[in-house]
Structures are given as structure tokens and as C-alpha cells.
Design a protein around this motif. Structure first.
Motif, short mmCIF file in Angstrom:
data_model
loop_
_atom_site.label_atom_id
_atom_site.label_comp_id
_atom_site.label_asym_id
_atom_site.label_seq_id
_atom_site.Cartn_x
_atom_site.Cartn_y
_atom_site.Cartn_z
N VAL A 199 92.14 -16.50 -20.94
CA VAL A 199 90.90 -16.69 -21.69
C VAL A 199 89.72 -16.48 -20.76
N SER A 201 86.07 -17.06 -19.73
CA SER A 201 85.12 -18.14 -19.98
C SER A 201 83.77 -17.65 -20.48
N LEU A 297 86.82 -25.54 -19.89
CA LEU A 297 87.78 -24.68 -20.58
C LEU A 297 89.21 -25.03 -20.14
N LEU A 338 88.90 -21.89 -27.86
CA LEU A 338 87.58 -21.26 -27.76
C LEU A 338 86.61 -21.77 -28.81
N TYR A 341 85.23 -24.90 -27.37
CA TYR A 341 84.46 -24.54 -26.18
C TYR A 341 83.10 -23.98 -26.57
N GLU A 342 83.09 -23.09 -27.57
CA GLU A 342 81.83 -22.51 -28.03
C GLU A 342 80.96 -23.55 -28.72
N GLY A 349 82.98 -16.59 -24.68
CA GLY A 349 84.38 -16.61 -24.29
C GLY A 349 85.22 -15.75 -25.22
N ARG A 350 86.39 -15.34 -24.74
CA ARG A 350 87.29 -14.56 -25.59
C ARG A 350 88.70 -14.59 -25.03
#
Length: 359
Positions: A199, A201, A297, A338, A341-342, A349-350
Motif C-alpha cells: 500500500v 501511503s 497506515l 485505505l 486512512y483517508e 494512498g493506493r
């Protein structure tokens, strides 16, 4: 995917051949390669593609991702993207190979600035292309060594050999255990019932502009005080107690990280994950190369029951995290983590691995 011009559109003719090389993610063994230690990377599915043909006059290179073109000769300053491509040509020439004027076209799926070795993938792909075009007879190890030289001498990054070796020799289905001092290596399966999740960040990092070279210098200072050539020679962390506190913490990360790699070679999924978690804590606290978004993350990944362990990967100061997860769950876990996290204020992120289906 790139939106730039094709080789034909840039140069008016087709390339003579195409070469590819993957990025890599490091499962364990961070900041150990330039200390003569042990590493455990694997290739990622994303590739860098280089097309090449003989040209005229000067070397020419076009980046389809950056939509930028460069031309350079055998001397003079190399700029920007050309530092890596031109650096590869110049190290070949320094080894006595005659390289005629070349036309090169580059496109990459490997995320830049994420700690997934986009530069090593570029160097290996360029060197493979030139090797195949000119019949130089270089094997995978030699290509990796020349790529490392190009990065050190022309891009200004005092890197170890891991990234180029992984890009040159690893595949996405196995781990590559590498002793960076002797170049002894073994291809090993992932722990049973697992897959890799990577992932990004969304926090970009610049290797040459980061604390990477500073950390390397600190390790060299610790070696001088300990009377060893490489920190890999120290196997007991208690031997570090006489060092000043900062150097002791830097060296302790390297010594304990080497031990974690060796322990991981025979570890099951749960134990491997525990070692990854310990690695992140060491990188965060002793080596101080993490940043708060990366820590968050990693913590979110570690909380998931499908995740055996997670850590930052690459030099740090931003970039990507890697997790070992239960087989078949990586994409769903990555997307779910994610989202949280977002929502906590970290955009960009992805999921990088596994690659989401294109639709």
C-alpha cells in the motif's frame, strides 16, 4: 499508464528490441544492504519497459511518463531523468564497452517515490536492453552491479546492491534471500497460505534528498568506532553499548534486522509477521526513518485479523508499506484500510500489490 508518444512517434522508426524489469518490495532487511547484511525482497508485478535502437550523433532518451526528451553525449552534465539512463551508458563505457549512439524510450508502471525501486527497475531495464542489443554477454548479477554503480556515481544515491539484484533476479512469486556481502542467494517460497499486500501511503519521498545518505554515514561512523568493516560483523547487540546513543540506536537496528532476516527463513506466517512488526518498530524508533502517516497506515494494517504483520518498506521518509496477509484477502484488506486512512486525513494512498483489476 503513460500518455506520451510511442517510440515510432518520437523517432520515426520502430525499436530494435524491448526489455523489461520489475520494481521490488522488501519484506525484511531494511537498511542492511549497505551494511553488508541480509535482505529478503520480492519483485512486484509492475514493470519498467525500455525500447532501444541504434541512433546517430548523441544518445537520445524519451520518457513516455514524463513526456520529456533528453539528448546527451559521452561527457558533460547529466540532468534529471537522464542521470539514470546516461549513468548506465557511462558505467558500461568505463568498463571498456563501446556504446554507439542510442535511441531509448522508457515507460514504467512502477510507482515513483514510493520506495518500490523505480530507479533500479529503470537501470536494470536499460542495461538489459543495451546488453541484448549489443551482445555484451552480461549476466543478471553483473547487470545489477552496474546499475548500482550508475545510481551511486550519477544519481548521487549511496545505495546498496539489494534493489538492483531484486529487479534483476527476483520474481513476484518468491522471496529472494540475498547475502549482500557475498552475493550468495536463495529463492524461497512465501510462508504457506499467505500473499503480499503493498500500500502506497501517498507521502512521496526523494531518496537522494532524504536522510538516506546521512544514515549510511552514521553506520560507517559506528563501524569505525567498533573496529569493523561492516555492521554485519556484529551479531550481538550488547557489543554496541559503548557507542554514543545516536550511533548505538542506528547500529542496533541493523544488527537486530539482520537477525530478523535469518530467523524469517524458516518462519511460519505468524512468526514472519511478528518479525515484520518488530522491523517497523526498529525502523521507527532506532533508525528514525518513518513518518507519522506511515506509522498510522502500518498500525491500521496490523490491527486487521487477516494481516500477520506489516512494516514500512524502502528507505522510509514516506513511500509504501508492505504486509503479509492471509491468501485471498490482500485487495479487500488494502482497500478497507485505505478508507479509514483517508478518512483520518491522509489522501493519495493506493493499493499497489495486488494490482486492482482494470475496468
Amino acid at each position: 499508464m503513460s500518455h506520451g508518444k510511442t517510440f515510432l512517434e518520437v523517432y520515426g522508426h520502430e525499436p530494435e528490441l524491448t526489455s523489461k524489469a520489475p520494481g521490488r518490495v522488501n519484506l525484511l532487511g531494511e537498511h542492511t544492504d549497505y551494511n553488508g547484511g541480509y535482505v529478503l525482497p520480492t519483485a512486484i508485478p509492475q514493470l519498467t519497459t525500455v525500447q532501444v535502437a541504434r541512433g546517430q550523433g548523441r544518445h537520445e532518451v524519451y520518457s513516455a511518463d514524463l513526456e520529456e526528451a533528453y539528448a546527451f553525449g559521452d561527457d558533460g552534465e547529466l540532468d534529471g531523468f537522464a542521470r539514470y539512463v546516461g549513468g548506465c551508458i557511462r558505467v558500461l563505457e568505463s568498463e571498456g564497452f563501446e556504446v554507439p549512439p542510442l535511441r531509448l524510450w522508457v515507460a514504467s508502471e512502477v510507482p515513483m517515490g514510493a520506495g518500490l525501486s523505480s530507479s533500479a527497475a529503470l537501470e536494470v531495464a536499460v542495461l538489459r536492453a543495451i546488453n541484448d542489443l549489443l551482445g555484451l554477454g552480461l549476466d543478471g548479477v553483473r547487470i545489477a552491479q552496474l546499475g548500482q554503480r550508475a545510481e551511486i556515481e550519477h544519481a548521487g544515491v549511496q545505495c546498496g546492491i539489494m534493489d538492483q539484484m531484486a529487479s534483476s533476479l527476483a520474481d513476484a512469486e518468491h522471496m529472494l534471500f540475498l547475502d549482500t556481502l557475498t552475493l550468495e542467494r536463495r529463492v524461497l517460497p512465501l510462508p504457506a497460505g499467505t500473499e503480499v499486500l503493498v500500500v502506497d501511503s501517498g507521502v512521496a519521498r526523494s531518496l537522494a534528498g532524504s536522510g538516506y545518505n546521512e544514515r549510511r554515514a552514521q553506520c560507517e561512523e559506528a563501524c569505525a568506532l567498533l573496529g569493523v568493516k561492516f555492521l554485519r560483523e556484529v551479531t550481538d547487540a550488547a557489543a554496541l553499548e559503548a557507542l554514543p546513543d545516536l550511533l548505538k540506536r542506528r547500529a542496533r537496528h541493523v544488527v537486530t534486522e539482520n537477525a530478523r532476516v535469518l530467523e524469517a527463513l524458516s518462519a511460519d506466517a505468524a512468526e514472519f509477521g511478528r518479525l515484520m512488526n518488530a522491523s517497523h518498530a526498529s525502523l521507527r524508533d532506532d533508525y528514525e526513518v518513518s513518518v507519522p502517516p506511515l506509522d498510522e497506515l502500518v498500525a491500521r494494517l496490523q490491527e486487521r485479523p487477516e494481516v500477520y504483520g506489516a512494516r514500512l518498506t524502502g528507505a522510509g521518509f514516506g513511500g509504501a508499506c508492505v504486509a503479509l496477509v492471509r491468501a485471498g484477502t490482500a485487495l479487500e484488506v488494502g482497500r478497507s484500510v485505505l478508507e479509514g486512512y483517508e478518512a483520518a486525513g491522509h489522501p493519495g494512498g493506493r493499493v499497489v500489490v495486488p494490482e486492482p483489476l482494470r475496468g
